[in-house]
Design a protein around this motif. Structure first.
Motif, PDB file in Angstrom:
ATOM      1  N   ARG A  71     -18.951   7.570 -74.659  1.00  0.00           N
ATOM      2  CA  ARG A  71     -19.401   6.131 -75.913  1.00  0.00           C
ATOM      3  C   ARG A  71     -18.671   5.885 -76.411  1.00  0.00           C
ATOM      4  N   LYS A 106     -17.806   4.414 -79.450  1.00  0.00           N
ATOM      5  CA  LYS A 106     -17.640   4.630 -80.599  1.00  0.00           C
ATOM      6  C   LYS A 106     -18.225   5.768 -81.021  1.00  0.00           C
ATOM      7  N   ASP A 125     -21.465   5.455 -82.195  1.00  0.00           N
ATOM      8  CA  ASP A 125     -22.583   5.284 -81.034  1.00  0.00           C
ATOM      9  C   ASP A 125     -23.854   6.649 -80.665  1.00  0.00           C
TER      10      ASP A 125
END
Lengths: 961, 78
Positions: free
Chosen positions: A313, A315, A318
């Protein structure tokens, strides 16, 4: 039942060096004096029938099956209790013997129906074997038979079936199958040392009983499984094999992945799964013993929570996206290159795993040094035994314990300081208890009354119950007594230690301000007690010191380690069996992790990165220039992450967010990273801050080696294929290749060959030699081709031992009106460290939450009773736990464990650390305690989601529960 | 790294080497320890903090003076 491939010689081996010659059925064999006739016959290839004898236990002589004829002796002696004599002539078979034995078997079968179909022991039952051997197929004492009292099988079985004890989650006890051979009782006594079992009743009413007729789970039983392993039938039997009702197809010898004892275990396999784990009686560390964790709690390896697919991911806010291995690896490599291009070569680093193999650790540090191009590598030893590494290197010259575990059997006096072996190193504790019951004296230095201080069977001669944080004052006071009362072994010191350093130290320590009287107000221990303990240790023929994290996890951890080495050298207690300085290393491979160069300042083999000769050696082999600058330690990485100069991290098998102190600080640091890669078998706390999640592999899924606290290198052998497709070393290799540094190992044995090439202490180690010898204690080289059980024989590794002045500096963590109590921490037997493995097994039945031990006085003034929720607040943070009011702790001190993330123990621990190594001062935190209504909100949320669940992924077909 | 943390660390190191030793010897041993154990960026930051920092004990101060005088730029970005 013991392992399917164990060749049971009936009685334990003798340690005598004198050989005697005996004749067995016409064949002459030489065996050590003190060997039983039964064992001698077994070694000669003849199995004398037996039921009550097994070679892990002393001879008992009750079943009368092992009778033999001995020339010149009357009657038919039992071969288990008869010792060989030179020239003895033994006959193991005759008509009379067969007749006698058959009679015995018939009696046993009359009590134990041969309903073998469907029995878990079918095919691997010693009674079944004896019945077959003697042609006994049914009960000759049944209806119409010879026995005057007609006790039918059916009625007895019916009664006893009601009493099958299923209380223990891992094994059951079925009295109807018990032949009252007492092997279980003896195993609990001789092997484990808990003595929880007895035979109650007499004659036909004899029955195995746990404690005072309680169920196993309610008794003193610690679920080590020694009784199950010793049982010749299915009376005591693992629940995990009940479904199969046939012996295993194969047995794979591997090494436990829990603690630093490193028990050798046999993984038995049926239908491609592990049916049970049996201790290896030939295991050099454990000699056929294990504890509840290694023996039974291996189910975590195939738990539904296992991560089996890579995820990435952008971030951490996320959701996770499941991807292919290629995508995850390439994404990681590109991120790390991007970060290095932007922030500099030193902006990335990694953590090796002390749970992974030597080969895997070696590859991670190699990748960091060769592919990342820096020395930003560290390992969990940072937070546990790094002071051992530093302190022992300075004083003795090598960062490792000096003995084997069995050396304790030759100790006259043992000091256990800052360790709780019955909980943390159970199999070693069993050895220790055997020694104590044979007369060895014990001195415990611990703020808490650990189990070893007093049990029904053993008692410490001295318990120095000091205040947390005063270790150095205590060690120095002990040294003061030894020096001022003329107890130094001057010949030894003159021959083996640096003169100037010794003179400086002995003059300094003789100062009255270091006396037990002067330090009593600091340590809280009466001077007379300290003097008694010092004299006991110093006047022993063989004095040994064992210590753990209660020594190292302090702001003066390294100083205390050096103080311990000072004591051992001053009393001549290094360099032979029965003595030594013995750090009880915690993790299965933390010793190995340190050996393999996981430290930012040392290449493999504890050689400083600035040492040109060593660095050139590695550069030549690895084909790349290496940095000569020490890298960042874990706490430094956190600081640098918060500073903005450290942005990428590759963490293999280490849960920093749970294990490291001052959780708020750790979380802030991890959140500041741009690419955190976690390679683990579960979604751990640290993974919540990760950008890449790579599936790890358990010890069952790989080949490799672990090194235990004895420097013993043992094989780990693959039992099942890696659930995610790759073993951990293969993943590191993939990543290294993607970063542009080629690695092409086809098998871990090739990695070990490279290790042997580059590390003098490992020169003689290879998989071939490990297979041949079973295990090898390093150093293993031309001087010691089969390894080195005892170190520093004749001289120290550094040449002459060096004494160091150990001035007591109180920790900055002081109690005051606001934080008047001291919190210290420890472990329990059934849970392991942060609990990632054991919380996913049935071990939760024994310890389902962490509690706080508080002294009755401290509880009373706060209105706290047993079971109350209490808030614990420190300068760093606060948490809430349940109280357990007990006088195991002293007034002013509270104690807790940290096996559950919702306990938040590290929310309250501080950033104080050892001066030399930054090992956190987990053991001393000033706190206040108040009664509260309920846990904090974040803790309640944790409890609701007790086991980490995989986050929701919209497009997965992942086969997890 | 916070300056306060580095000052605390070097003071602790100096405390150890200072006990029972001449101050100059202790300062040298403190310096050696820092050079062998601290990453370059930490040593650089200590140099920036400087020997005049009021939080430094006397032996630590002397060690920092020596560090300022002897620490060469690293050839690797540690």
């Amino acid at each position: 039942m013991y392992a399917i491939d164990h060749h049971d010689c009936g009685t334990p081996p003798s340690t005598s060096e004198t050989l005697v010659a005996v004749d067995i059925d016409g064949m002459t064999i030489q065996v050590p004096e003190g060997t039983s006739v039964m064992r001698a016959a077994a070694l000669a290839g003849t199995s004398i029938p037996k039921l009550c004898a097994t070679d892990s236990l002393k001879a008992f002589g009750s079943c009368r099956l092992c009778l033999v004829e001995i020339e010149g002796r009357r009657g038919y002696p039992a071969s288990c209790t008869t010792l060989v004599a030179d020239g003895m002539k033994i006959r193991t078979e005759s008509d009379k013997l067969s007749q006698l034995r058959r009679g015995v078997v018939e009696l046993y079968v009359s009590e134990h129906p041969l309903d073998c179909d469907g029995c878990p022991a079918d095919g691997h039952c010693e009674l079944q074997d004896m019945a077959k051997l003697h042609g006994v197929t049914d009960n000759v004492y049944a209806e119409g038979g010879r026995c005057p009292e007609r006790i039918t099988h059916e009625s007895k079985a019916r009664v006893q079936a009601l009493m099958t004890d299923e209380s223990n989650p891992y094994f059951s006890f079925d009295p109807s199958l018990c032949i009252a051979c007492s092997r279980c009782v003896r195993a609990c006594d001789e092997t484990q040392g808990t003595i929880a079992l007895t035979i109650s009743g007499r004659g036909l009413a004899s029955q195995v009983s746990a404690s005072a007729g309680e169920s196993f789970i309610d008794s003193e039983c610690v679920s080590c499984g020694a009784c199950v392993e010793a049982c010749p039938t299915a009376a005591l039997s693992e629940k995990s094999i009940a479904a199969f009702a046939r012996p295993a197809e194969k047995s794979v010898t591997t090494t436990c992945a829990y603690c630093g004892v490193g028990c050798s275990l046999k993984a038995e396999v049926i239908d491609g799964q592990v049916s049970r784990m049996v201790p290896n009686r030939d295991g050099d560390a454990n000699h056929g013993h294990a504890c509840v964790k290694g023996r039974f709690a291996y189910g975590y390896a195939t738990h539904p929570d296992r991560i089996t697919a890579p995820m990435i991911r952008a971030k951490i806010t996320d959701p996770w996206r499941e991807v292919s291995w290629d995508e995850a690896i390439n994404y990681t490599a590109s991120e790390f290159r991007r970060i290095q291009a932007k922030y500099g070569r030193g902006s990335v680093g990694g953590i090796t795993s002390s749970r992974c193999t030597n080969e895997e650790v070696f590859l991670v540090q190699k990748m960091i040094r060769a592919a990342f191009g820096n020395n930003n590598v560290d390992t969990c030893a940072r937070v546990c035994h790094s002071p051992t590494g530093f302190g022992l290197k300075q004083t003795l010259g090598e960062s490792a314990g000096t003995q084997t575990f069995l050396s304790v059997m030759k100790s006259d006096v043992v000091i256990v300081m800052g360790a709780n072996p019955t909980d943390g190193h159970p199999v070693f504790a069993s050895h220790l208890k055997r020694a104590l019951r044979a007369g060895t004296k014990l001195i415990v230095i611990d703020p808490r009354e650990i189990q070893l201080v007093r049990t029904p069977h053993i008692e410490a001669a001295y318990h120095l119950q000091l205040r947390p944080g005063t270790n150095v004052a205590m060690i120095t006071a002990l040294a003061h007594v030894i020096v001022t009362e003329g107890l130094i072994k001057h010949d030894y010191v003159a021959e083996r230690c640096e003169k100037e350093a010794f003179e400086k130290w002995s003059k300094w320590v003789a100062d009255p301000r270091h006396s037990p009287e002067a330090t009593e107000s600091v340590t809280g221990v009466p001077a007379a007690t300290v003097r008694g303990a010092a004299r006991l240790y110093a006047t022993a023929n063989n004095g040994a010191i064992y210590y753990g994290l209660g020594v190292t996890e302090h702001s003066q951890g390294s100083t205390t380690v050096m103080g311990i080495a000072n004591l051992a050298m001053a009393t001549g207690n290094v360099g032979r069996e029965g003595v030594g300085v013995n750090p009880l290393r915690g993790q299965n491979n933390v010793q190995g992790s340190c050996d393999m160069g996981s430290f930012p300042h040392e290449l493999p083999g504890y050689r400083h990165v600035s040492d040109d000769a060593t660095r050139h050696l590695f550069e030549g082999d690895w084909g790349v220039e290496l940095s000569d600058e020490p890298g960042l330690r874990i706490p430094n990485m956190f600081e640098a992450a918060l500073d903005g100069s450290f942005k990428g991290m590759y963490i293999q098998g280490e849960d920093l967010a749970q294990s490291d102190p001052n959780t708020h600080h750790v979380v802030a640091a991890l959140s500041a990273l741009e690419c955190l890669v976690v390679q683990d078998i579960f979604m751990c706390e640290t993974a919540k801050f990760a950008h890449v999640l790579l599936p790890g592999s358990s010890f069952l899924e790989k080949d490799g080696t672990f090194t235990n606290a004895e420097r013993r290198v043992s094989r780990v052998r693959k039992v099942i294929e890696p659930l995610a497709g790759y073993a951990d070393w293969e993943v590191t290799q993939l990543l290294s290749n993607a970063l542009g540094y080629p690695m092409n190992y086809r098998h871990p044995s090739e990695i070990m060959d490279e290790i042997a090439r580059l590390m003098p202490t490992f020169h003689g180690i290879s998989y071939e030699k490990l297979d041949r010898l079973g295990s090898i204690q390093w150093p293993c080289n031309a001087d010691a081709p089969e390894g080195t059980p005892t170190m520093h024989i004749g001289s120290f590794v550094r040449g002459k031992g060096k004494f160091f002045v150990t001035e007591y500096v109180p920790t900055p963590e002081r109690v005051n009106a606001r934080f008047p109590l001291l919190l210290t921490t420890g472990r329990v037997l059934t849970q392991y460290n942060v609990g990632a493995q054991t919380r996913r097994t049935a071990n939760n039945v024994w310890h389902s939450e962490d509690t706080v031990e508080i002294h009755p006085h401290d509880a009373e003034v706060r209105g706290i009773v047993d079971g109350d929720w209490i808030g614990i607040a420190s300068r760093a943070g606060e948490t809430v736990l349940r109280a357990e009011v007990t006088d195991r702790v002293q007034p002013g001190v509270i104690y807790t464990t940290f096996h559950f993330p919702e306990s938040g123990a590290n929310v309250v621990t501080t950033d104080n650390s050892d001066w030399a190594t930054n090992c956190p001062e987990y053991k001393v935190t000033a706190v206040q305690v108040v009664k509260v209504e309920k846990p904090l909100d974040w803790q309640l949320r944790f409890r609701q989601n007790r086991e980490s669940r995989l986050p929701s992924r919209p497009d997965t077909a992942h086969a997890t529960a | 790294m916070h300056a306060e943390l580095l000052v605390r660390m070097i003071n602790q190191i100096a405390d150890f080497y200072g006990s029972g030793s001449e101050p100059d010897v202790a300062a040298q041993e403190t310096l050696t320890h820092v050079q062998r154990m601290w990453a370059h960026r930490m040593r650089r930051q200590m140099v920036e903090i400087g020997a005049a920092d009021p939080g430094l004990g006397p032996i630590a101060r002397r060690a920092v003076e020596l560090l300022v005088a002897t620490d060469a730029p690293s050839r690797a970005a540690g």
